[in-house]
Structures are given as structure tokens and as C-alpha cells.
Design a protein around this motif. Sequence first.
Motif, mmCIF file in Angstrom:
data_model
loop_
_atom_site.group_PDB
_atom_site.id
_atom_site.type_symbol
_atom_site.label_atom_id
_atom_site.label_comp_id
_atom_site.label_asym_id
_atom_site.label_seq_id
_atom_site.Cartn_x
_atom_site.Cartn_y
_atom_site.Cartn_z
ATOM 1 N N LEU A 91 28.326 42.886 29.384
ATOM 2 C CA LEU A 91 29.641 43.457 29.090
ATOM 3 C C LEU A 91 30.439 43.746 30.367
ATOM 4 O O LEU A 91 31.654 43.583 30.381
ATOM 5 N N LEU A 92 29.778 44.211 31.411
ATOM 6 C CA LEU A 92 30.530 44.747 32.544
ATOM 7 C C LEU A 92 30.497 43.880 33.799
ATOM 8 O O LEU A 92 31.353 44.037 34.670
ATOM 9 N N LEU A 525 39.597 38.636 35.311
ATOM 10 C CA LEU A 525 39.777 38.581 33.854
ATOM 11 C C LEU A 525 40.276 37.227 33.342
ATOM 12 O O LEU A 525 40.042 36.877 32.190
ATOM 13 N N PHE B 85 39.981 43.816 26.537
ATOM 14 C CA PHE B 85 38.661 43.736 27.163
ATOM 15 C C PHE B 85 38.037 45.125 27.249
ATOM 16 O O PHE B 85 36.929 45.368 26.798
ATOM 17 N N ARG B 86 38.804 46.054 27.828
ATOM 18 C CA ARG B 86 38.237 47.385 28.033
ATOM 19 C C ARG B 86 38.022 48.125 26.716
ATOM 20 O O ARG B 86 37.085 48.904 26.599
ATOM 21 N N PHE B 88 36.916 47.005 24.125
ATOM 22 C CA PHE B 88 35.609 46.656 23.557
ATOM 23 C C PHE B 88 34.479 47.139 24.451
ATOM 24 O O PHE B 88 33.572 47.837 24.001
ATOM 25 N N VAL B 89 34.524 46.768 25.741
ATOM 26 C CA VAL B 89 33.321 46.971 26.558
ATOM 27 C C VAL B 89 33.064 48.443 26.891
ATOM 28 O O VAL B 89 31.905 48.854 26.961
#
Lengths: 536, 167
Positions: A91-92, A525, B85-86, B88-89
Motif C-alpha cells: 500500500l505505501l 503517483l 490514493f490516500r 484508500f491506503v
Amino acid sequence: MSHETLAVLLFLAFVGGTLAITVWAGRNTKDASDFYAGGRSFSGVQNGLAIGGDYMSAASFLGIAGLIALYGYDGFLYSIGFLVAWLVALLLVAELMRNSGKYTMADVLAFRMSPRPVRTAAGVSTITVSIFYLLAQMVGAGALVALLFGFTSDFAKGATIVLVGALMIVYVVVGGMKGTTWVQIVKAILLMTGATLVTLLVLGKFGFNLSTLLRDAAEQSGKGDAFLEPGLRYATEAQGLSGKLDLISLGLALVLGTAGLPHILIRFYTVPTARDARKSVLWGIGIIGAFYLLTLVLGFGAAALVGSDEIRKANPAGNTAAPQLAERVGEIVFGDVGGTILLAVIAAVAFATILAVVAGLTLASSSSFSHDLYAHVFRRGQATEKEEVRVARISAFVIGAVSIVLGIYAQRLNVAFLVALAFAVAASGNLPAILYSLFWKRFNTAGAVAAIYGGLGSAVLLVVFSPVVSGSDKALFTGADFSFFPLENPGIVSIPFGFLCGWLGTVLSKEHNAEKYAEMEVRSLTGAGAEPAARH
Amino acid sequence: MPFARSSYGIDRSPMAADGSAQAPGGSAQPARGPLHVAVPAFYLGVTPVTAEEDHVTVEKDLDRGGTPYERVQRSPEFQELRRRFRAFVFPATVAFLTWYLLYVVLSGWARGFMGTQIVGFINVALIFGLLQFVSTFLIAWLYARHAEAKLDPMAAELGARVEGEGK
């Protein structure tokens, strides 16, 4: 034919096959992107297998199966931490890193910061973590040969360490990332096949009834139902509160360490795009998760069919549980010959496992030495690609040689704690630096340097003053006692400390590069400007 | 320069084929006239660093200010990509870490509960452990689905835009 002869033949077949692949890979290694990142041309599935091959060390295979066989449920705790950790990477870290980095972990950190101090810190941390891990694997290889072949002399163990070290040097120096990746892919397939085979035989013996397997395991362990519950190995009643805190400390290091391990991070560079990096982590999670479910059966199966006493007699840490189980279940199902063959197969797989992991570690540390320390710190970015790759090959040789010497020296010491320490350092120093760097706009050079040195330093110091180094009969130095830190695992202190250092360093410095942050954020991104796959 | 010529200095055509990747604040946006320089930063989805920097940034950037990366970073589309994105994560990370730590804490402090046998010799501890596997596989699968549908098309479009602008 004895199992020793057969195991040696199978192992030689693996070595022969992987050396052939390595020579082929070496011929196709033309520039720095080939050497460091395998030309970024591996597919998501291939890299997923290689992630499994890089990650499932002898400590996971033999160590966890042994822990479960001796302590029951508590061994399972390790597997869970090792698996859940991959969500942090998925995820990160994985995709953002693939998009903004090039060859090493430091590429991401140095993106918007002053390169020399950041690369120095990241290089020091990468090499430290990799050497800790490497040393534990090398000593493990020496111990394994003694157990499987009955060689107990120091000479035989030393010779094994030299052999393993020499092979890993050849894989890395000749084959670079391409060769290493293929070795890991082959190993992952062999390990999964071997573990699945033994697991199916064990489950078949118990009529595919998990409850029956657990019942027999609990009975044979001599501990009854407690064998199926937490508390026999970690946070035992006798240890009281410090045992419970130690358990949390270990749990934190396991779950947060993976996404900061340099040899894991560089795997994300071997695929063409961030989407492939995601795909490879998804495959990795599938393979690694399946593998830990297999080790659960192997561990309880060993307790049920071999018995804890017999396992402990062969090796007090339980490291031979999986091979012993293979022999026993082979005998039960196919007779004596079957037992011999299965034992030989699992022994050879265990060696392949060690080789693939140490090759990955050697590659990660030599890449960081050459790309970060040599090219960017010593030569201030003036080194050509050719020079960089030459230095990377030389440093792989030197790091390999150093770890052989350290491995021989350490073979009589109890260095099992080094794997947990490597995870703790990765979680305390590398992970804060990586996460802040990817997600925190304000983060800067002082913060990155403070996080890495703070996390690395606190984790190592706390372990030096812990019961694993002195003050107990199982310690590294049994004769002295300077253990004032009560926990064996530093994570519960050093991980928050690493994050705190990163924050403090950042706010105490005025440096901020908005333009580079915009570039990094947009690149990470969107994938714009990401390093492309090689065209040859 | 009191007025900006184009709204953001970048193409504002809808991005993803499924139409899901449009700017926040409405689906069918009419073509805008010249924007006044004092448009608040939050309208563009930009987080102002300070109140003072706020309007200055907007004025400078409405047309061609900054690098191509900075222009894309300020665009509503990129802000939307980052938000998706953020969104979700970050919650997913908090969720799985909490769930995992709960498991570790219970293993240390709630031995009786963990030892309760449910079916035969299968107890709560084992089921809890296996559920950690299930949740890990589930989150990984959900993220893959989210990324394929909501992030990848938008990232590809924006990535092409940056590379186009850089030339």
C-alpha cells in the motif's frame, strides 16, 4: 544410496542449473540498469516469485517450522507478522518507490534532499542490515550441514560457509540482478513444491482433518492443550510483563521491518512499471501466505509424527524439524526409500533457500556501496556507469569475503537474534525515512539523516545492552552482564524513536525544496519520468 | 498580470474513458471565463501553506508558473488522484495495523480467551491467526481492484500530460 549422497547430488544439480543461468544472465548484463535492476524487464509474476525466493529464508522455512514443532502456537506468531508486513510494502511503498527511484533505497531518499549526507546514512544502514541478516544465514548454513550430514567438526561447518559464500559471490558478481533473480525464482518454485508435497503427505496421514493433526501434536508435545495456545515461547507466565512487552516489540519489528529491508526494496526496481511492481507484490503475498500456511502444517506435523523430544535431541532450536518430518512421513507413506528421498529433497531445498537469500543480501549491500557511497559520495556523481558496475562487482566480492570470515568466526555463537535485529533496524531507521520521504511535504535532509542514524543507533545499542548479548546463559557473551535493557527486541522503543528523530530533525531545519517535492510527488503517483525498462 | 488566460495552463478535457476521473466539484463543467487572481486556493484543491502564500501561489500559477511538475501537482485532477490514493491506503493501513496489534496483544494478555476451543482442537487463537491471513489477502485484493479502476487510468493520463509538458 544414503540420503547424504542423494542430497548432495540434488544440491549439485541445483548449483549446476543456477550457475548456467548465472553465466547466461552475465552475458546479458551490459549496463548499470542490467546489473542493479535486471534491466527492469521481469514480469510481475516472475518478480513475485523472486520476492518469495528472496524473503522465505532458512529462518522462515526451518526456523518457523521448528518453533512450531517445539513451542506450538507461538511459532505461528512469526509467520503472521512476516505476512501482514507485506501490506505496508503493497500500500505505501512498492509503487511509489518504483516510480521515483532508480537502483537503491537511497535514490528515493536523495530525490529532494542533499544527496551526500542522505546517501551516506542510507548506505551505512543498508550495509549494516544486510550484513546482520547475511551473518545469521551463513551461520545457519554451517549448522544445517552439521545437522543433515552428521558433520560436527568446525572444519566441516567452516567449509560449508566458504562454499555458500563462494557461490553467492559468483551469482552476484557474474549474474548481477538478473542472475540473482533467476536463482530466487528457481528456489521459490523448489521450496513451494517441496513444502506442498510434505504438507499433503502429512495432511493425508491425518485424513485431511486439521483437528486430528492438532490433537496428536498436542499429545506428542507433552504439553497438552497449552501447545495449541500462545505463551510457551513468547511472553511466558514466568517472564511476566517484560515478556509481554517483548512480544509486542517483536510483533512491531516484524510487521514494520519488511518494507524497510534493502534487499526487498530493490526488487521493486526489476519490473517495467509501477503496475508490475504492484502485481509482483500481490503474487508475493499469495506465495508467502501460502508458504506460511504450509509451515503451520509442517510444524504441527513434526510435533505429531516426530515428537518434540526427538526434534530437540537433533537440534535444541528445532531447526531440523522440517527435514526430520520429511524423512518420517516419507517412511510412513512410501517406506524406507521414500523417507531417504524425501529427506534428501528437503535438505537440498533448504540449501537452495539459503543460497538465494544470501545472494539477494549481497547484491543489495554491494549495490548500495557502489551506487550510493562510491558513485555519489566519494565521486560526487562523477562516476561512469562502467565504473559503478565494476565497483559493485568488487564490493560484492569484498562483502562476500567479509561475511565468510565473520560467519566462520561466529559459528560457535548464538546469532539467531540477528534476523530479528535486522527487521528492527529496518523498521526503526529505514521505514521512517522512506515513509516521510514519500508522504511528508516538509521532510528534509536533516530529518532523513536523523531518522536513519537515530533508528539504527537506538536499535543496535538497545540490543547490545539486552539479555541476548549478555547476562543470560543463552546470550552471545555468557561470561559478562551489561544488560540493563530488559527486552530482547528493541522495536517498541527504537521504532517510535526513529520516527521521532525524523520529525525532530525536519522541524529543526529550515531546508525545504518545494520544486523537487512536486516532481517527486507527481512522478511517484503518475509514473511520469520513471526509469524505463531496458530495450535490449 | 491581473487576469489569467487559461484556467490552469493545462488541458482540462475529461480524463478517463469511464468519465470517473473528472475534477472535483461537478461532472459537467462549463468552460470558464478568465479567473480572477484572488480565487481561493481551496477551490483549486491546493492546500495553502500559509494564508499569505495562498493567493500569491495562485496568481503565479494560473498560467505557466513553476515547473511542469508543479503545474500538474496543483491541478485538480492530480489533487483528486492523490486524494483517491490516500483515501484508500491510509485508512487501510490503520485498519490492518490495529487488527494485527489486537491479535498480538490478545496473544499476550488474553490467554484464556485465545485458548477457547471452537471446533474440535481448533481454538480461537488459531482462527484469529488464520483470519489475519484472510484479512491480508482481502485487503491486497481490494487495493488491487481500487487501483485498477480508480487510480491507474488517471495516473496514466496525468503522466502523459507531464511528459508532454516537459518537451
